[in-house]
Write a protein that holds these residues in place. Structure first.
Motif, PDB file in Angstrom:
ATOM      1  N   TYR A  51       0.832  -1.201   0.000  1.00  0.00           N
ATOM      2  CA  TYR A  51       0.000   0.000   0.000  1.00  0.00           C
ATOM      3  C   TYR A  51       0.866   1.249   0.000  1.00  0.00           C
ATOM      4  CZ  TYR A  51       0.540   0.795   5.071  1.00  0.00           C
ATOM      5  OH  TYR A  51       1.024   1.043   6.322  1.00  0.00           O
ATOM      6  N   LEU A  52       0.229   2.374  -0.326  1.00  0.00           N
ATOM      7  CA  LEU A  52       0.873   3.680  -0.355  1.00  0.00           C
ATOM      8  C   LEU A  52       0.121   4.602   0.597  1.00  0.00           C
ATOM      9  CD1 LEU A  52       0.942   4.032  -4.224  1.00  0.00           C
ATOM     10  CD2 LEU A  52       2.899   3.485  -2.804  1.00  0.00           C
ATOM     11  N   ARG A  53       0.840   5.432   1.283  1.00  0.00           N
ATOM     12  CA  ARG A  53       0.204   6.450   2.126  1.00  0.00           C
ATOM     13  C   ARG A  53       0.597   7.813   1.579  1.00  0.00           C
ATOM     14  NH1 ARG A  53      -0.164   6.583   8.623  1.00  0.00           N
ATOM     15  NH2 ARG A  53      -1.741   8.205   8.673  1.00  0.00           N
ATOM     16  N   ILE A  54      -0.417   8.586   1.182  1.00  0.00           N
ATOM     17  CA  ILE A  54      -0.211   9.861   0.512  1.00  0.00           C
ATOM     18  C   ILE A  54      -0.825  10.955   1.377  1.00  0.00           C
ATOM     19  CG2 ILE A  54      -0.774  11.160  -1.580  1.00  0.00           C
ATOM     20  CD1 ILE A  54      -0.860   8.484  -3.030  1.00  0.00           C
ATOM     21  N   PRO A  55      -0.222  12.145   1.434  1.00  0.00           N
ATOM     22  CA  PRO A  55      -0.782  13.228   2.257  1.00  0.00           C
ATOM     23  C   PRO A  55      -2.196  13.614   1.819  1.00  0.00           C
ATOM     24  CG  PRO A  55       1.421  13.796   1.485  1.00  0.00           C
ATOM     25  CD  PRO A  55       1.035  12.532   0.799  1.00  0.00           C
ATOM     26  N   ASP A  56      -2.991  14.063   2.787  1.00  0.00           N
ATOM     27  CA  ASP A  56      -4.375  14.463   2.512  1.00  0.00           C
ATOM     28  C   ASP A  56      -4.452  15.597   1.508  1.00  0.00           C
ATOM     29  OD1 ASP A  56      -5.364  12.561   4.235  1.00  0.00           O
ATOM     30  OD2 ASP A  56      -5.479  13.931   5.945  1.00  0.00           O
ATOM     31  N   GLU A  57      -3.470  16.493   1.508  1.00  0.00           N
ATOM     32  CA  GLU A  57      -3.504  17.629   0.584  1.00  0.00           C
ATOM     33  C   GLU A  57      -3.481  17.166  -0.876  1.00  0.00           C
ATOM     34  OE1 GLU A  57       1.129  19.025   0.313  1.00  0.00           O
ATOM     35  OE2 GLU A  57       0.044  19.438   2.175  1.00  0.00           O
ATOM     36  N   VAL A  58      -2.792  16.066  -1.152  1.00  0.00           N
ATOM     37  CA  VAL A  58      -2.752  15.536  -2.517  1.00  0.00           C
ATOM     38  C   VAL A  58      -4.122  14.984  -2.902  1.00  0.00           C
ATOM     39  CG1 VAL A  58      -1.724  13.783  -4.010  1.00  0.00           C
ATOM     40  CG2 VAL A  58      -0.297  15.024  -2.385  1.00  0.00           C
ATOM     41  N   ILE A  59      -4.763  14.295  -1.983  1.00  0.00           N
ATOM     42  CA  ILE A  59      -6.097  13.752  -2.243  1.00  0.00           C
ATOM     43  C   ILE A  59      -7.077  14.894  -2.496  1.00  0.00           C
ATOM     44  CG2 ILE A  59      -8.000  12.431  -1.243  1.00  0.00           C
ATOM     45  CD1 ILE A  59      -5.802  10.805   0.243  1.00  0.00           C
ATOM     46  N   ASP A  60      -6.960  15.977  -1.722  1.00  0.00           N
ATOM     47  CA  ASP A  60      -7.821  17.142  -1.933  1.00  0.00           C
ATOM     48  C   ASP A  60      -7.576  17.769  -3.310  1.00  0.00           C
ATOM     49  OD1 ASP A  60      -8.865  16.753   0.581  1.00  0.00           O
ATOM     50  OD2 ASP A  60      -7.551  18.248   1.544  1.00  0.00           O
ATOM     51  N   MET A  61      -6.313  17.797  -3.752  1.00  0.00           N
ATOM     52  CA  MET A  61      -5.996  18.363  -5.070  1.00  0.00           C
ATOM     53  C   MET A  61      -6.656  17.543  -6.176  1.00  0.00           C
ATOM     54  SD  MET A  61      -1.965  19.222  -4.442  1.00  0.00           S
ATOM     55  CE  MET A  61      -1.564  19.316  -6.167  1.00  0.00           C
ATOM     56  N   VAL A  62      -6.629  16.224  -6.043  1.00  0.00           N
ATOM     57  CA  VAL A  62      -7.239  15.360  -7.059  1.00  0.00           C
ATOM     58  C   VAL A  62      -8.746  15.555  -7.072  1.00  0.00           C
ATOM     59  CG1 VAL A  62      -7.622  12.967  -7.739  1.00  0.00           C
ATOM     60  CG2 VAL A  62      -5.385  13.677  -6.967  1.00  0.00           C
ATOM     61  N   LYS A  63      -9.356  15.687  -5.902  1.00  0.00           N
ATOM     62  CA  LYS A  63     -10.798  15.914  -5.832  1.00  0.00           C
ATOM     63  C   LYS A  63     -11.173  17.232  -6.514  1.00  0.00           C
ATOM     64  CE  LYS A  63     -11.794  13.266  -1.675  1.00  0.00           C
ATOM     65  NZ  LYS A  63     -12.199  13.332  -0.251  1.00  0.00           N
ATOM     66  N   GLU A  64     -10.374  18.280  -6.295  1.00  0.00           N
ATOM     67  CA  GLU A  64     -10.636  19.564  -6.938  1.00  0.00           C
ATOM     68  C   GLU A  64     -10.521  19.449  -8.458  1.00  0.00           C
ATOM     69  OE1 GLU A  64      -8.057  22.483  -5.251  1.00  0.00           O
ATOM     70  OE2 GLU A  64      -8.906  22.245  -3.249  1.00  0.00           O
TER      71      GLU A  64
END
Length: 137
Positions: free
Chosen positions: A68-81
């Motif tokens: 698995y990979l653990r990615i910062p929440d800010e990156v997930i928010d960028m993808v959602k935007e």
């Protein structure tokens, strides 16, 4: 949200990668490919037991070994935007035959096909029920 689009957005961000054998790698993502092979820089590797650490300037991890990979929440928010912006763009576009397609007034289903409306009958065209050469009503 697709994993590869998430990874491509995560470039130059820190991440944690755990392998199937239990080792973990903490570093900044440099690049990834379609098979989820990744390059990390400024890496700290931790053994399966957590008792040994290694520091590496860079490493390559084969995608098939990743658990698995653990990615910062800010990156997930960028993808959602990005997904929201793409969906807004699609909502404004018209489908086949609509307005605003390449600057023309429509596509299939409009009069004349390529541009505009047909000429009214009697102006250089024969009405459909008259034989050739006969003009007028």
């Amino acid at each position: 949200m697709l994993p590869l689009s998430l990874l491509r957005t995560a470039q130059n961000h820190p991440m944690l990668v755990e392998l199937k054998n239990g080792e973990t790698y903490n570093g900044h993502l440099v690049s990834c490919d379609n098979w989820m092979n990744i390059n990390l820089r400024e890496v700290i590797c931790t053994s399966r037991d957590g008792d040994k650490f290694w520091r590496m300037p860079e490493c390559y991890i084969r995608g098939s070994t990743i658990k698995y990979l653990r990615i910062p929440d800010e990156v997930i928010d960028m993808v959602k935007e990005d997904m929201v912006m793409k969906n807004r763009g699609r909502g404004e576009m018209k489908g086949r035959g609509g307005q605003n397609q390449r600057g023309r007034g429509g596509g299939r289903g409009t009069f004349g096909g390529r541009g505009g409306r047909p000429a009214p009958l009697g102006r250089g065209r024969n009405p459909p029920n008259k034989p050739k050469g006969v003009k007028g009503p």
